[in-house]
Scaffold this motif. Structure first.
Motif, PDB file in Angstrom:
ATOM      1  N   ASP A 173      36.867  14.017  97.649  1.00  4.60           N
ATOM      2  CA  ASP A 173      36.333  14.634  96.436  1.00  4.60           C
ATOM      3  C   ASP A 173      36.006  13.576  95.385  1.00  4.60           C
ATOM      4  OD1 ASP A 173      35.571  16.243  94.422  1.00  4.60           O
ATOM      5  OD2 ASP A 173      37.554  17.098  94.038  1.00  4.60           O
ATOM      6  N   PRO A 174      34.701  13.304  95.182  1.00  2.00           N
ATOM      7  CA  PRO A 174      34.308  12.263  94.222  1.00  2.00           C
ATOM      8  C   PRO A 174      34.793  12.569  92.803  1.00  2.00           C
ATOM      9  CG  PRO A 174      32.422  12.991  95.522  1.00  2.00           C
ATOM     10  CD  PRO A 174      33.550  13.941  95.805  1.00  2.00           C
ATOM     11  N   ALA A 175      35.085  13.837  92.523  1.00  2.00           N
ATOM     12  CA  ALA A 175      35.485  14.213  91.160  1.00  2.00           C
ATOM     13  C   ALA A 175      36.813  13.576  90.761  1.00  2.00           C
ATOM     14  CB  ALA A 175      35.580  15.734  91.045  1.00  2.00           C
ATOM     15  N   THR A 176      37.609  13.196  91.769  1.00  2.00           N
ATOM     16  CA  THR A 176      38.918  12.616  91.483  1.00  2.00           C
ATOM     17  C   THR A 176      38.827  11.440  90.518  1.00  2.00           C
ATOM     18  OG1 THR A 176      39.438  13.143  93.769  1.00  2.00           O
ATOM     19  CG2 THR A 176      41.057  11.824  92.558  1.00  2.00           C
ATOM     20  N   PHE A 177      37.806  10.609  90.716  1.00  2.00           N
ATOM     21  CA  PHE A 177      37.684   9.413  89.879  1.00  2.00           C
ATOM     22  C   PHE A 177      36.528   9.543  88.878  1.00  2.00           C
ATOM     23  CE2 PHE A 177      39.512   8.206  93.961  1.00  2.00           C
ATOM     24  CZ  PHE A 177      40.733   7.702  93.530  1.00  2.00           C
ATOM     25  N   GLY A 178      36.089  10.761  88.652  1.00  2.00           N
ATOM     26  CA  GLY A 178      34.987  10.956  87.725  1.00  2.00           C
ATOM     27  C   GLY A 178      33.651  10.490  88.277  1.00  2.00           C
ATOM     28  N   LEU A 179      33.620  10.172  89.589  1.00  2.00           N
ATOM     29  CA  LEU A 179      32.378   9.643  90.169  1.00  2.00           C
ATOM     30  C   LEU A 179      31.265  10.686  90.181  1.00  2.00           C
ATOM     31  CD1 LEU A 179      33.765   7.540  93.145  1.00  2.00           C
ATOM     32  CD2 LEU A 179      32.973   6.752  90.926  1.00  2.00           C
ATOM     33  N   ASP A 180      31.649  11.963  90.176  1.00  2.00           N
ATOM     34  CA  ASP A 180      30.649  13.029  90.146  1.00  2.00           C
ATOM     35  C   ASP A 180      29.888  13.032  88.830  1.00  2.00           C
ATOM     36  OD1 ASP A 180      33.132  13.748  88.957  1.00  2.00           O
ATOM     37  OD2 ASP A 180      32.411  15.792  88.783  1.00  2.00           O
ATOM     38  N   PHE A 181      30.418  12.299  87.835  1.00  2.00           N
ATOM     39  CA  PHE A 181      29.806  12.322  86.510  1.00  2.00           C
ATOM     40  C   PHE A 181      28.786  11.188  86.326  1.00  2.00           C
ATOM     41  CE2 PHE A 181      29.951  11.776  81.796  1.00  2.00           C
ATOM     42  CZ  PHE A 181      29.538  13.063  81.461  1.00  2.00           C
ATOM     43  N   VAL A 182      28.721  10.279  87.301  1.00  2.00           N
ATOM     44  CA  VAL A 182      27.852   9.109  87.128  1.00  2.00           C
ATOM     45  C   VAL A 182      26.375   9.508  87.008  1.00  2.00           C
ATOM     46  CG1 VAL A 182      27.028   6.985  88.201  1.00  2.00           C
ATOM     47  CG2 VAL A 182      29.463   7.501  88.182  1.00  2.00           C
ATOM     48  N   LEU A 183      25.950  10.462  87.831  1.00  2.00           N
ATOM     49  CA  LEU A 183      24.547  10.901  87.767  1.00  2.00           C
ATOM     50  C   LEU A 183      24.226  11.468  86.384  1.00  2.00           C
ATOM     51  CD1 LEU A 183      21.819  11.561  89.351  1.00  2.00           C
ATOM     52  CD2 LEU A 183      22.744  13.872  89.496  1.00  2.00           C
ATOM     53  N   VAL A 184      25.075  12.354  85.911  1.00  2.00           N
ATOM     54  CA  VAL A 184      24.860  12.958  84.586  1.00  2.00           C
ATOM     55  C   VAL A 184      24.842  11.873  83.509  1.00  2.00           C
ATOM     56  CG1 VAL A 184      25.860  14.476  82.841  1.00  2.00           C
ATOM     57  CG2 VAL A 184      25.835  15.189  85.230  1.00  2.00           C
ATOM     58  N   ALA A 185      25.807  10.952  83.588  1.00  2.00           N
ATOM     59  CA  ALA A 185      25.892   9.894  82.576  1.00  2.00           C
ATOM     60  C   ALA A 185      24.626   9.037  82.577  1.00  2.00           C
ATOM     61  CB  ALA A 185      27.126   9.029  82.833  1.00  2.00           C
ATOM     62  N   THR A 186      24.134   8.713  83.774  1.00  2.00           N
ATOM     63  CA  THR A 186      22.916   7.905  83.875  1.00  2.00           C
ATOM     64  C   THR A 186      21.747   8.617  83.216  1.00  2.00           C
ATOM     65  OG1 THR A 186      23.733   7.119  85.995  1.00  2.00           O
ATOM     66  CG2 THR A 186      21.449   6.617  85.477  1.00  2.00           C
ATOM     67  N   PHE A 187      21.627   9.911  83.480  1.00  2.00           N
ATOM     68  CA  PHE A 187      20.505  10.671  82.934  1.00  2.00           C
ATOM     69  C   PHE A 187      20.653  10.898  81.426  1.00  2.00           C
ATOM     70  CE2 PHE A 187      17.383  12.193  86.058  1.00  2.00           C
ATOM     71  CZ  PHE A 187      17.864  11.521  87.155  1.00  2.00           C
ATOM     72  N   VAL A 188      21.894  11.039  80.942  1.00  2.00           N
ATOM     73  CA  VAL A 188      22.081  11.172  79.493  1.00  2.00           C
ATOM     74  C   VAL A 188      21.627   9.889  78.798  1.00  2.00           C
ATOM     75  CG1 VAL A 188      23.821  11.309  77.660  1.00  2.00           C
ATOM     76  CG2 VAL A 188      23.921  12.898  79.585  1.00  2.00           C
ATOM     77  N   ALA A 189      22.027   8.738  79.368  1.00  2.00           N
ATOM     78  CA  ALA A 189      21.623   7.462  78.775  1.00  2.00           C
ATOM     79  C   ALA A 189      20.102   7.325  78.769  1.00  2.00           C
ATOM     80  CB  ALA A 189      22.269   6.304  79.532  1.00  2.00           C
ATOM     81  N   LEU A 190      19.469   7.791  79.847  1.00  2.00           N
ATOM     82  CA  LEU A 190      18.005   7.726  79.918  1.00  2.00           C
ATOM     83  C   LEU A 190      17.368   8.661  78.894  1.00  2.00           C
ATOM     84  CD1 LEU A 190      15.325   6.862  81.193  1.00  2.00           C
ATOM     85  CD2 LEU A 190      15.660   8.626  82.917  1.00  2.00           C
ATOM     86  N   ALA A 191      17.960   9.831  78.718  1.00  2.00           N
ATOM     87  CA  ALA A 191      17.427  10.784  77.736  1.00  2.00           C
ATOM     88  C   ALA A 191      17.439  10.174  76.344  1.00  2.00           C
ATOM     89  CB  ALA A 191      18.238  12.084  77.774  1.00  2.00           C
ATOM     90  N   VAL A 192      18.536   9.476  76.012  1.00  2.00           N
ATOM     91  CA  VAL A 192      18.634   8.812  74.709  1.00  2.00           C
ATOM     92  C   VAL A 192      17.491   7.811  74.553  1.00  2.00           C
ATOM     93  CG1 VAL A 192      20.018   7.170  73.371  1.00  2.00           C
ATOM     94  CG2 VAL A 192      21.115   9.138  74.475  1.00  2.00           C
TER      95      VAL A 192
END
Lengths: 116, 257
Positions: free
Chosen positions: B190-209
């Protein structure tokens, strides 16, 4: 073999280097289909001329795609993801550093998931 | 872990249209684009932390593929040649005995259709590249490195090789991690264990900014957001990305008359 629906796990003892020709053929078809999607949009634009209208449409595309990916992703999450998303936005805005934004965001989401 | 030598990060985060921009009607048409080792390296280095997050998914994919009965070699071939995470996960979830080949290939095509729009968005820069550079680079396009590349290009770097470099990072981590998933299935399932599931969202948030450009962005973004949210409610897969992108593009064309 047992019912494939109930136990599809017949690989455990199988040869890890096995390459079933049927499987390889399907993978090849998947690869071709994917490559067509990756190249198709740009290829089409080189074939049909790009009018002012298409130019205007292309201009908003990057931001629109980003928002279209993000919206449902964030909607599927909860307060930890929303707050961590705000953290990423704040760090990216203030520093412009993607690495810092990512690390802080991932750290934040883990922390918020524990706390909230 | 990568060190933070920060190639594109030195740029101003906002209001940074490319230097040569104001020539034509659109604000992102560079006169020249490079394609060199420096661009490949910059893309690769910038993408490594993101690729680590992708590797979390690679392991999850490997576990699923192993359960579906694929060998490590078959998983390696699939990850190396398809290189499209979500579609590969859906493919192995559809895997059965006998394999529903047509269903699998069609599902992969449908899930990946959004890449056509992403590729089209690269046109202002890629029209300066040769066919080999363009179609070679596009093979390595995935969601995450597309986002990093758009961010780099819109900041005015004009590094045409950034997509290739960042894609190579994704490729290496994706192929290795999916084989690791087959071998050590269940260790990190489960990638969520280490917050790895959030990397895609984080990348796209940074791009949105990065892409936010004030009032002119507000209307197309709102259209894309609402359309994507509604579509995601109705349809599974990745159709919301296409629907949101197309709706915003149409709205913009209409708005400009």
């Amino acid at each position: 073999m047992a019912s494939p629906l109930l136990s599809p796990r017949w690989s455990g003892v199988a040869d890890p280097f096995a390459l079933d020709p049927t499987v390889v053929a399907i993978i090849a078809a998947m690869a071709v289909a994917t490559y067509l999607t990756k190249t198709g949009g740009l290829w089409l634009l080189t074939r049909v001329g790009v009018s002012d209208r298409v130019e205007a449409a292309l201009e908003v595309l990057p931001g629109a795609i980003v928002v279209a990916v993000l919206g449902p992703e964030l909607a599927a999450g909860g307060p930890p993801e929303w707050l961590a998303g705000s953290v990423v936005a704040a760090v990216a805005w203030r520093t412009g550093n993607i690495f810092l934004a990512l690390v802080t965001g991932v750290g934040a989401v883990v922390a918020f998931r524990v706390v909230l | 872990m990568p060190t933070t030598d920060t190639p594109p990060e030195t740029k101003q985060p906002t209001d940074s249209t490319p230097d040569e921009a104001e020539v034509s009607t659109d604000n992102a048409t560079p006169d020249s684009v490079t394609f060199d080792r420096a661009g490949i390296r910059a893309g690769f280095v910038t993408c490594v932390p993101v690729a680590l997050g992708v590797a979390g998914y690679g392991i999850a994919f490997g576990v699923l593929a192993d359960q579906a009965g694929l060998s490590a070699a078959e998983v390696a071939v699939m990850s190396a040649t398809v290189l499209a995470g979500a579609s590969q996960i859906i493919a192995v979830e559809l895997w059965a005995d006998p394999i529903p080949a047509a269903t699998v290939v069609l599902a992969v095509f449908a899930v990946n259709l959004r890449y056509s729009l992403m590729g089209a968005a690269l046109r202002p820069w890629f029209k300066h590249l040769s066919a080999t550079q363009t179609y070679g680079s596009l093979f390595f396009m995935a969601d995450e490195n597309w986002a990093l590349t758009m961010r780099d290009l819109t900041s005015g770097s004009n590094r045409g090789a950034f997509l290739l470099g960042s894609g190579l990072a994704i490729w290496v981590f994706w192929v290795v991690s999916s084989v690791v998933g087959v071998a050590f299935g269940g260790v990190i399932d489960d990638p969520a264990t280490f917050g790895l599931d959030f990397v895609l969202v984080a990348t796209f948030v940074a791009l949105a900014v990065e892409l936010w450009d004030g009032a002119s962005t507000a209307i197309p973004w709102a259209v894309a957001l609402v359309t994507a949210l509604i579509t995601a409610e109705v349809l599974t897969g990745q159709w919301h990305v296409i629907a949101g992108g197309v709706a915003a593009a149409v709205a913009e064309v209409v708005r400009r008359g």
